[in-house]
Write a protein that holds these residues in place. Structure first.
Motif, PDB file in Angstrom:
ATOM      1  N   LEU A   1       7.570  77.603  10.913  1.00  0.00           N
ATOM      2  CA  LEU A   1       8.126  78.923  11.182  1.00  0.00           C
ATOM      3  C   LEU A   1       9.622  78.919  10.886  1.00  0.00           C
ATOM      4  CD1 LEU A   1       6.554  80.153  14.545  1.00  0.00           C
ATOM      5  CD2 LEU A   1       6.088  80.959  12.239  1.00  0.00           C
ATOM      6  N   HIS A   2      10.017  79.646   9.846  1.00  0.00           N
ATOM      7  CA  HIS A   2      11.443  79.801   9.596  1.00  0.00           C
ATOM      8  C   HIS A   2      11.928  81.183   9.990  1.00  0.00           C
ATOM      9  CE1 HIS A   2      12.745  76.106   7.805  1.00  0.00           C
ATOM     10  NE2 HIS A   2      11.635  76.052   7.067  1.00  0.00           N
ATOM     11  N   TYR A   3      11.077  82.152   9.686  1.00  0.00           N
ATOM     12  CA  TYR A   3      11.496  83.548   9.876  1.00  0.00           C
ATOM     13  C   TYR A   3      10.835  84.187  11.087  1.00  0.00           C
ATOM     14  CZ  TYR A   3      12.851  82.512   5.099  1.00  0.00           C
ATOM     15  OH  TYR A   3      13.402  81.932   4.008  1.00  0.00           O
ATOM     16  N   GLY A   4       9.647  83.751  11.419  1.00  0.00           N
ATOM     17  CA  GLY A   4       8.888  84.383  12.485  1.00  0.00           C
ATOM     18  C   GLY A   4       9.259  83.886  13.857  1.00  0.00           C
ATOM     19  N   ARG A   5      10.539  83.766  14.125  1.00  0.00           N
ATOM     20  CA  ARG A   5      10.986  83.367  15.458  1.00  0.00           C
ATOM     21  C   ARG A   5      12.293  84.080  15.758  1.00  0.00           C
ATOM     22  NH1 ARG A   5      14.051  77.990  14.562  1.00  0.00           N
ATOM     23  NH2 ARG A   5      14.860  78.464  12.508  1.00  0.00           N
ATOM     24  N   PRO A   6      12.696  84.090  17.038  1.00  0.00           N
ATOM     25  CA  PRO A   6      13.899  84.834  17.413  1.00  0.00           C
ATOM     26  C   PRO A   6      15.098  84.421  16.555  1.00  0.00           C
ATOM     27  CG  PRO A   6      12.771  84.094  19.366  1.00  0.00           C
ATOM     28  CD  PRO A   6      12.058  83.457  18.198  1.00  0.00           C
ATOM     29  N   ALA A   7      15.877  85.389  16.113  1.00  0.00           N
ATOM     30  CA  ALA A   7      17.014  85.108  15.251  1.00  0.00           C
ATOM     31  C   ALA A   7      18.039  86.225  15.359  1.00  0.00           C
ATOM     32  CB  ALA A   7      16.563  84.966  13.795  1.00  0.00           C
ATOM     33  N   LEU A   8      19.259  85.879  14.992  1.00  0.00           N
ATOM     34  CA  LEU A   8      20.368  86.824  14.984  1.00  0.00           C
ATOM     35  C   LEU A   8      20.006  88.113  14.249  1.00  0.00           C
ATOM     36  CD1 LEU A   8      23.320  87.148  15.775  1.00  0.00           C
ATOM     37  CD2 LEU A   8      23.944  85.642  13.891  1.00  0.00           C
ATOM     38  N   LEU A   9      19.400  87.961  13.072  1.00  0.00           N
ATOM     39  CA  LEU A   9      19.080  89.129  12.251  1.00  0.00           C
ATOM     40  C   LEU A   9      18.085  90.046  12.951  1.00  0.00           C
ATOM     41  CD1 LEU A   9      19.391  90.550   9.496  1.00  0.00           C
ATOM     42  CD2 LEU A   9      17.356  89.328   8.771  1.00  0.00           C
ATOM     43  N   TRP A  10      17.025  89.442  13.534  1.00  0.00           N
ATOM     44  CA  TRP A  10      15.999  90.280  14.184  1.00  0.00           C
ATOM     45  C   TRP A  10      16.598  91.018  15.378  1.00  0.00           C
ATOM     46  CZ3 TRP A  10      13.498  90.581  10.253  1.00  0.00           C
ATOM     47  CH2 TRP A  10      12.812  89.559   9.615  1.00  0.00           C
TER      48      TRP A  10
ATOM     49  N   GLY B   1      10.741  94.871  18.810  1.00  0.00           N
ATOM     50  CA  GLY B   1      11.394  93.912  17.910  1.00  0.00           C
ATOM     51  C   GLY B   1      10.568  92.647  17.770  1.00  0.00           C
ATOM     52  N   LEU B   2      10.033  92.183  18.901  1.00  0.00           N
ATOM     53  CA  LEU B   2       9.201  90.983  18.885  1.00  0.00           C
ATOM     54  C   LEU B   2       7.950  91.207  18.039  1.00  0.00           C
ATOM     55  CD1 LEU B   2       8.563  88.149  20.060  1.00  0.00           C
ATOM     56  CD2 LEU B   2       7.424  89.296  21.968  1.00  0.00           C
ATOM     57  N   GLY B   3       7.319  92.347  18.262  1.00  0.00           N
ATOM     58  CA  GLY B   3       6.075  92.617  17.555  1.00  0.00           C
ATOM     59  C   GLY B   3       6.297  92.922  16.083  1.00  0.00           C
ATOM     60  N   PHE B   4       7.260  93.820  15.813  1.00  0.00           N
ATOM     61  CA  PHE B   4       7.419  94.281  14.439  1.00  0.00           C
ATOM     62  C   PHE B   4       8.238  93.306  13.598  1.00  0.00           C
ATOM     63  CE2 PHE B   4       9.642  96.636  11.105  1.00  0.00           C
ATOM     64  CZ  PHE B   4       8.559  97.137  10.406  1.00  0.00           C
ATOM     65  N   PHE B   5       9.478  93.016  14.058  1.00  0.00           N
ATOM     66  CA  PHE B   5      10.355  92.207  13.213  1.00  0.00           C
ATOM     67  C   PHE B   5       9.916  90.746  13.168  1.00  0.00           C
ATOM     68  CE2 PHE B   5      13.448  95.688  14.173  1.00  0.00           C
ATOM     69  CZ  PHE B   5      13.541  96.149  12.882  1.00  0.00           C
ATOM     70  N   ILE B   6       9.705  90.153  14.378  1.00  0.00           N
ATOM     71  CA  ILE B   6       9.439  88.715  14.387  1.00  0.00           C
ATOM     72  C   ILE B   6       8.019  88.399  13.923  1.00  0.00           C
ATOM     73  CG2 ILE B   6       9.284  86.651  15.829  1.00  0.00           C
ATOM     74  CD1 ILE B   6      11.602  87.669  17.415  1.00  0.00           C
ATOM     75  N   GLN B   7       7.017  89.045  14.586  1.00  0.00           N
ATOM     76  CA  GLN B   7       5.647  88.665  14.254  1.00  0.00           C
ATOM     77  C   GLN B   7       5.183  89.268  12.937  1.00  0.00           C
ATOM     78  OE1 GLN B   7       3.201  89.177  17.820  1.00  0.00           O
ATOM     79  NE2 GLN B   7       3.897  87.100  18.289  1.00  0.00           N
ATOM     80  N   PHE B   8       5.488  90.567  12.741  1.00  0.00           N
ATOM     81  CA  PHE B   8       4.979  91.221  11.528  1.00  0.00           C
ATOM     82  C   PHE B   8       5.831  90.856  10.304  1.00  0.00           C
ATOM     83  CE2 PHE B   8       4.978  94.898   8.637  1.00  0.00           C
ATOM     84  CZ  PHE B   8       3.651  94.858   8.245  1.00  0.00           C
ATOM     85  N   ALA B   9       7.137  91.211  10.356  1.00  0.00           N
ATOM     86  CA  ALA B   9       7.989  90.969   9.185  1.00  0.00           C
ATOM     87  C   ALA B   9       8.263  89.479   8.998  1.00  0.00           C
ATOM     88  CB  ALA B   9       9.297  91.750   9.337  1.00  0.00           C
ATOM     89  N   GLY B  10       8.691  88.827  10.088  1.00  0.00           N
ATOM     90  CA  GLY B  10       8.989  87.399   9.995  1.00  0.00           C
ATOM     91  C   GLY B  10       7.751  86.594   9.646  1.00  0.00           C
ATOM     92  N   GLY B  11       6.629  86.967  10.270  1.00  0.00           N
ATOM     93  CA  GLY B  11       5.378  86.270   9.996  1.00  0.00           C
ATOM     94  C   GLY B  11       4.983  86.388   8.528  1.00  0.00           C
TER      95      GLY B  11
END
Lengths: 304, 260
Positions: free
Chosen positions: A145-154, A123-133
């Motif tokens: 950073l708005h999306y590339g950090r820990p969040a409810l959705l991720w 989740g950290l690698g794919f959702f936060i760093q890849f997708a969020g990034g």
């Protein structure tokens, strides 16, 4: 073997297997008794509806309940369509002996065996760093950073991946249980495959699919490892304002209370009460799943 | 193989020419040319595994659903191939309905069972649905038994009632041909008699093909009888002739109970 030694072996085995079974029950009983005795008395309306106070030595757990509920809801919304559609493809549309279907089934089986902390890293690698990034590069001002950090959705999406096998397996099981005669009857009346699916197969499979959803919720709500890196917070003064906020979570709150308290004695009753609430929720969900399953079985049995 | 024109020759509603059906490498139906005369009952008889059910299921392309099955030869409905472009399997099955061996009502209400084919055909007007359903249930001789409990589950009906419900469900879409695959084999004698009476009434309006293991039933309900053996059509003719003066020894042995 003499009669006496045969009897002795028989009695010995009865004792051994019985003891093993009793041990299982005993362990569950010890946990339950301990949690109920330590926690039930501390659970009150106020405990359930207020926030932690004074460094978690007082107050309640409402933000953790709220966070768990919203996260689980998001997870369910994400996992059900994907899981159900995958199972429908596997069981209804994939040609028999299809390589693709075999591959998906192997993937699903293996997905179910992956340790949950690995899902957290995924989740950290794919959702936060890849997708969020990627979202940040596209939408946020440079350097922010708005999306590339820990969040409810991720966190919810990570758990959705974790619970995907539960939903797929349960749905496929439910589709398999729909009698072939009903599909034939529908097709023979001039229904297309998709009409048959929508009007005959899915309605009959619905209780089984719902059971899958509840099992996924019960599993997802209690997992902590996958959300460690993807969205959960140690303590938050406010409830999460959007899916991009971090959140508090019952399971993680138990860990925090157990290991991070400045005053162990003051925290202990809160810890017990939190565990009690978590267990009660999980049991309640499992009971609902069992009730639905029993009802479906009874209906199926009455059907023929 | 023998095929003679029916004496009371009426127009052919359905016809197969040199039909062959295979499951993988195994031929289940070989070189069968058979005519279903318009508004008559054709009985398909023969020992288990002789291909008569496979033949029946080919007529509305239900066999196409079985992986590995393939058909060659011709199947005609009103003189036109059912595989031609003007007709797909869905449209064909609305014109050629089917009643299965094991009654298979949906786990829905009696009303919704009969309404099913109409609803998927796009009919949603409650009043018209009600009329069509009443007419179908009357045609299936079930109306008087269920008219007060249309909203109840079809699963609560007896076996014989369930089978007549399935017939009503098939009739509701107003097919031209009705295929029946041993429709009474799981029923008691009284329920069987009701189904047979029903077939007599239905043939005024429908062309019917019925697979049966019951010689007396074939003799009672059909105008024409076709005897299948090992995937081949051994003999076809007027029912009376097949049962009294069959021209093939194998037919005589079968209808007199020497094997089967």
């Amino acid at each position: 073997m003499s009669v006496a030694s045969r009897k002795a072996v028989g009695a010995g085995l009865t004792l051994l297997t019985g003891a093993a079974a009793a041990l299982v029950v005993a362990m569950l009983a010890v946990i339950l008794v301990d949690v109920v005795r330590g926690g039930a008395g501390r659970v009150s309306w106020e405990f359930l509806t207020s926030a932690p106070e004074e460094g978690m030595t007082a107050g309640g757990i409402f933000p953790a309940i709220y966070g768990t509920a919203v996260m689980t809801l998001l997870m369910t919304v994400a996992v059900m369509p994907v899981g159900v559609l995958t199972a429908v493809y596997l069981h209804e549309y994939a040609p028999p002996r299809s390589r693709m279907a075999a591959l998906v089934r192997v993937a699903v089986t293996n997905l179910a065996g992956v340790p949950s902390i690995v899902f957290g890293l995924f989740g950290l690698g794919f959702f936060i760093q890849f997708a969020g990034g990627a979202l940040d590069r596209a939408l946020s001002p440079p350097g922010e950073l708005h999306y590339g950090r820990p969040a409810l959705l991720w966190a919810a999406l990570t758990l959705a991946v974790l619970t995907l096998p539960v939903v797929i397996v349960a749905t496929e099981e439910a589709l398999r249980a729909v009698p072939r005669e009903h599909r034939d009857a529908s097709l023979a009346l001039g229904a297309t495959r998709s009409q048959t699916l929508a009007r005959v197969v899915l309605p009959q499979a619905l209780p089984g699919i719902l059971t899958g959803a509840i099992l996924a919720v019960a599993r997802g709500a209690g997992e902590v490892a996958p959300i460690l890196f993807t969205g959960v917070a140690y303590f938050l003064p406010e409830l999460p304002g959007s899916v991009w906020s971090q959140f508090m979570h019952l399971g993680y709150h138990v860990y925090v209370l157990a290991t991070q308290s400045p005053d162990v004695e003051a925290t202990r009753p809160l810890l017990y009460a939190t565990v009690f609430v978590l267990l009660a929720l999980t049991f309640a969900l499992n009971l609902v799943a069992i009730a639905i399953r029993t009802r479906t079985r009874r209906k199926a049995a009455a059907g023929h | 193989m023998t095929s003679i024109p029916h004496p009371a020759a009426s127009a052919a509603k359905m016809e197969t020419r040199r039909l062959e059906i295979r499951y993988g490498a195994k031929a289940a139906v070989k070189d069968v040319s058979l005519t279903l005369p318009d508004r008559q009952v054709t009985a398909l008889i023969g020992p288990s595994g002789c291909g008569k059910s496979t033949f029946l299921r080919a007529l509305n392309r239900m066999n196409d659903l079985i992986p590995g099955s393939s058909a060659s030869g011709e199947i005609l409905l009103d003189g036109r191939s059912i595989y031609a472009g003007h007709l797909d399997a869905v449209e064909l099955r609305r014109r050629v309905g089917m009643v299965f061996q094991k009654s298979n009502p949906f786990p829905k209400s009696i009303f919704e069972n009969v309404a099913y084919g109409l609803r998927i055909g796009g009919l949603s007007d409650r009043r018209e649905l009600g009329e069509r359903i009443e007419r179908s249930l009357r045609s299936a001789a079930l109306w008087d038994e269920v008219k007060d409990r249309l909203a109840e589950s079809a699963m609560g009906l007896s076996g014989g009632q369930q089978q007549r419900l399935c017939i009503a469900r098939a009739l509701a879409v107003e097919p031209e041909v009705l295929l029946m695959d041993e429709p009474a084999s799981a029923l008691d004698p009284i329920a069987t008699a009701k189904i047979e009476d029903l077939i007599h009434e239905l043939k005024v309006r429908y062309t019917i093909a019925i697979v049966t293991h019951n010689m007396q039933q074939a003799a009672r309900v059909s105008d024409q009888t076709a005897f299948f053996y090992m995937g081949e059509l051994v003999e076809v003719g007027p029912t009376e002739q097949i049962f009294t003066t069959p021209r093939q020894q194998r037919t005589e042995d079968y209808v007199t109970g020497k094997f089967g």
